[in-house]
Design an enzyme around this catalytic site. Structure first.
Site: not given
Length: 299
Positions: A144-145
């Site tokens: 989740k970047t």
């Protein structure tokens, strides 16, 4: 106030791929696509700027910060090493170069450093919680970047002292609900994944229950992720799975906890039967560390 805790982090700069400096070039192009009007005002006079740390945190992002100013013909001298924590207000570095170039790189470098250091600071706190409770497993981030910024955020996790988890879709195979629904069962999805990944790529399956984890392990999964369990439920499920599959000759299977875990709740998930705890909150909603860059006034 000077820095406080000495860094225990090794240098991770040599992990960066050959093309990473082009990312910095794109940042600079985005911020100065045409005329630099403010730069016209200050001109090319050689100046010294001081980087101030204005909120507590861990310094992370040194190679990216250095590269911003290197591409602009400036030089950085660090006072607080990367990976070291500090209390405000601290002189973190000096930057030397023409005024126009210093100010052209200022916001790009500070935005990167603030976020990178914020992630490293949260990662360091998570590592400290782990050590305080004697947890022997791995604390990891997730995928989740921020698109286009992943390498910086994953780098920050390493500086902070936690695991990056998988870097991208090519690093390992994670089968989630959509993969399983498309194939009709966990077993079918795992078998198809093994056809593509072969022996060298690990397969992880997201599971909502012990029964799903049993099916995944039976099908040949290397890792089972127990997703969105509460702390007591997770500990009970992990112990049950570990005991059952050790008896059945799979003591090597890894058990991961994920889903809704935060810095405030992570200790509830510590268990000798859990190998990995992953948190999206390492990168999502993380507070930034406040820095400023000030050109020093001449006396």
């Amino acid at each position: 106030m000077s820095s406080t805790n000495q860094s225990t982090s090794p240098s991770f700069e040599h992990l960066l791929p050959p093309h990473w400096s082009t990312l910095v070039t794109e940042w600079l192009k985005e911020d100065t696509p045409s005329f630099d009007y403010g730069g016209f005002v200050v001109g090319e006079k050689e100046e010294t700027a001081v980087l101030l740390g204005k909120s507590p945190g861990v310094v992370a992002g040194k190679p990216f910060f250095d590269q911003v100013f290197s591409q602009l013909g400036c030089r950085v001298e660090w006072i607080v090493p990367e990976g070291e924590s500090f209390e405000p207000i601290t002189k973190v570095a000096y930057v030397y170069g023409p005024a126009r170039q210093l100010l052209m790189g200022e916001r790009v470098a500070l935005n990167m450093l603030a976020r990178c250091s914020g992630i490293a600071t949260r990662a360091r706190r998570l590592r400290s919680i782990k050590e305080a409770h004697g947890f022997q497993g791995i604390i990891a981030g997730t995928r989740k970047t921020t698109p286009g910024f992943r390498i910086v955020e994953k780098y920050a996790m390493l500086v902070g002292g936690i695991d990056t988890h998988r870097m991208d879709l090519s690093s390992s195979i994670m089968l989630k609900d959509n993969h399983i629904w498309s194939q009709g069962s966990i077993t079918a999805a795992v078998h198809k994944a093994r056809q593509a990944g072969g022996f060298s790529i690990k397969i992880e399956v997201e599971c909502q229950s012990e029964a799903e984890a049993d099916e995944a392990i039976t099908a040949g999964a290397d890792i089972v992720m127990l997703d969105n369990f509460d702390g007591p439920g997770l500990q009970a499920a992990a112990e049950s799975l570990r005991q059952r599959w050790t008896r059945q000759g799979r003591p090597d299977v890894l058990i991961e906890a994920s889903g809704g875990i935060t810095e405030e709740t992570i200790a509830d998930y510590f268990s000798p039967h859990i190998n990995i705890i992953s948190l999206g909150s390492v990168t999502q909603g993380v507070p930034h560390v406040d820095f400023s860059l000030k050109i020093q006034k001449k006396q």
